[in-house]
Design an enzyme around this catalytic site. Structure first.
Site, PDB file in Angstrom:
ATOM      1  N   HIS A 189       0.383   7.306 -11.077  1.00 57.93           N
ATOM      2  CA  HIS A 189       1.328   6.431 -11.768  1.00 57.93           C
ATOM      3  C   HIS A 189       0.947   6.279 -13.242  1.00 57.93           C
ATOM      4  O   HIS A 189       1.792   6.385 -14.141  1.00 57.93           O
ATOM      5  CB  HIS A 189       1.335   5.035 -11.130  1.00 57.93           C
ATOM      6  CG  HIS A 189       1.873   4.984  -9.743  1.00 57.93           C
ATOM      7  ND1 HIS A 189       3.151   5.383  -9.421  1.00 57.93           N
ATOM      8  CD2 HIS A 189       1.309   4.547  -8.583  1.00 57.93           C
ATOM      9  CE1 HIS A 189       3.354   5.197  -8.125  1.00 57.93           C
ATOM     10  NE2 HIS A 189       2.253   4.697  -7.595  1.00 57.93           N
TER      11      HIS A 189
ATOM     12  N   HIS B 255      -4.264   7.885  -6.469  1.00 55.75           N
ATOM     13  CA  HIS B 255      -2.841   7.561  -6.302  1.00 55.75           C
ATOM     14  C   HIS B 255      -2.351   6.740  -7.500  1.00 55.75           C
ATOM     15  O   HIS B 255      -1.321   7.054  -8.111  1.00 55.75           O
ATOM     16  CB  HIS B 255      -2.660   6.777  -4.999  1.00 55.75           C
ATOM     17  CG  HIS B 255      -1.286   6.227  -4.776  1.00 55.75           C
ATOM     18  ND1 HIS B 255      -0.426   6.733  -3.822  1.00 55.75           N
ATOM     19  CD2 HIS B 255      -0.614   5.206  -5.372  1.00 55.75           C
ATOM     20  CE1 HIS B 255       0.707   6.051  -3.843  1.00 55.75           C
ATOM     21  NE2 HIS B 255       0.622   5.110  -4.779  1.00 55.75           N
ATOM     22  N   GLU B 256      -3.104   5.702  -7.857  1.00 54.61           N
ATOM     23  CA  GLU B 256      -2.717   4.850  -8.984  1.00 54.61           C
ATOM     24  C   GLU B 256      -2.846   5.597 -10.314  1.00 54.61           C
ATOM     25  O   GLU B 256      -2.061   5.350 -11.247  1.00 54.61           O
ATOM     26  CB  GLU B 256      -3.562   3.570  -9.005  1.00 54.61           C
ATOM     27  CG  GLU B 256      -3.353   2.666  -7.802  1.00 54.61           C
ATOM     28  CD  GLU B 256      -1.912   2.189  -7.678  1.00 54.61           C
ATOM     29  OE1 GLU B 256      -1.224   2.069  -8.707  1.00 54.61           O
ATOM     30  OE2 GLU B 256      -1.471   1.933  -6.538  1.00 54.61           O
TER      31      GLU B 256
END
Length: 376
Positions: A70, A66-67
């Site tokens: 980003h 998920h990170e």
């Protein structure tokens, strides 16, 4: 976010875990064990706890991905990414610069939730292909792991899209406000205030659930709310601080009375006669009248105290050519950003090969405090 344990690098981005992660990882693993025991009482103890541990590890791996969503979008938009750290309430990607435009902010904010939705869809799709039906509780351990990961990642994406800055949804909101107003600072202020409102709702809901008999687990919502309230308030203050410092150059606030110490000075003498006597933490090191480098109180920690009488300042100093420096004309905002990127408390101010002074976080804070008092 320090301190943390380094696990390695992915796509040249350092991956680490904060010590608080160990606590939450243990809690989640125990909760998963209880969940699997309740819905699949026929499982052997070894199978049950193996599934719980594997699911917990895969869940945190999905947070890293998920990170990474980003981080990779940020890198594609020209923003450096230093690290990703897992901590008690999730994960954080350390992106060294703010987005330059609303479009970049939007895609950076939405990338994580979209990644989590993708992970969830893949897990549920694989479980479905293995024979799982939506109306059936999965009894096969691998299928149960996939179903739980699928649902939790979709829930994670939905939760992150709540418009509470600095959550992902709050950043998407900030991007929309930025595009509408054309003012990044104003958009951040509005998004931060909305984030504080959302945080207060989280806190009140968590406390209400606790006193309604929902148990200690309900306090997690209050804890998340407290974290969001603190982060949103910090974001608001950061905007005000940057606005206050705009137009200032390093020469305006630097300390130009740097104390000097001879490179041949023993560390014991340096500690007693310079550090303890003056209270200063950073000194310019010179040798035969020439500037060689800098030494701080932290540099002494790398040498055993019983050797301080024999090791000299020149032996532990940091050479000037290896230090991050700024010039007197560097904007203070840019210098402060450099401090944050490299976790520094002070920067040497160098012009034409000469140390002109020192810029410290303390000096910046003094300026902010003084201006705040005068504006009251």
């Amino acid at each position: 976010m320090n301190p943390h344990l380094r696990l390695g690098r992915i796509a040249d981005i350092e991956i680490g875990i904060h010590y608080s992660w160990i606590v939450i990882a243990t809690v989640i693993t125990l909760s998963l064990g209880a969940h699997f025991a309740e819905v699949n009482p026929q499982w052997a103890t070894g199978v049950l706890w193996t599934a719980a541990v594997v699911t917990g590890l895969l869940f945190f791996a999905s947070i890293v991905i998920h990170e990474l969503g980003h981080a990779l979008v940020a890198r594609a938009r020209g923003l450096p990414v230093r690290s990703i750290t897992l901590f008690a309430l999730g994960g954080v990607a350390s992106i060294e610069k703010d987005a330059a435009d609303a479009r970049t902010e939007f895609w950076m904010g939405i990338a994580g939730p979209l990644t989590s939705v993708g992970i969830g869809a893949v897990c549920i799709g694989v479980a479905w292909a293995l024979g799982w039906g939506m109306n059936l509780t999965p009894v096969d351990p691998p299928m149960a792991v996939l179903v739980w990961l699928g649902y939790i990642n979709i829930m994670l994406a939905a939760f992150n899209m709540i418009p509470g800055f600095p959550m992902d949804g709050g950043r998407v909101l900030r991007a929309a406000l930025w595009a509408a107003t054309g003012n990044a600072d104003r958009a951040t202020r509005i998004a931060a205030r909305i984030g504080e409102g959302v945080a207060l709702l989280f806190i009140m809901f968590g406390v209400w659930q606790f006193f309604s008999g929902a148990g200690v687990g309900s306090l997690w919502m209050a804890l998340i709310g407290w974290f969001l309230l603190d982060a949103a308030g910090a974001a608001y203050m950061q905007v005000d601080a940057v606005a206050t410092l705009k137009g200032l150059r390093v020469r305006d606030i630097m300390a130009d009375d740097c104390l000097r110490v001879e490179a041949r000075t023993p560390l014991r003498t340096f500690a007693d006669d310079y550090l303890l006597r003056t209270g200063r933490r950073c000194f310019v090191v010179e040798k035969d009248g020439q500037i060689e480098g800098l030494i701080t109180a932290a540099d002494l920690k790398h040498v055993d105290r019983d050797r301080w009488a024999y090791v000299t300042v020149g032996g532990v100093m940091r050479p000037l050519n290896r230090l991050r420096t700024v010039t007197p004309e560097t904007p203070v905002v840019e210098a402060l950003q450099a401090m944050g990127q490299e976790d520094l408390n002070q920067l040497p101010v160098v012009s034409n090969g000469r140390v002109e002074g020192m810029l410290s976080r303390g000096r910046v804070i003094q300026v902010l405090q003084t201006r705040a008092e005068l504006s009251m």
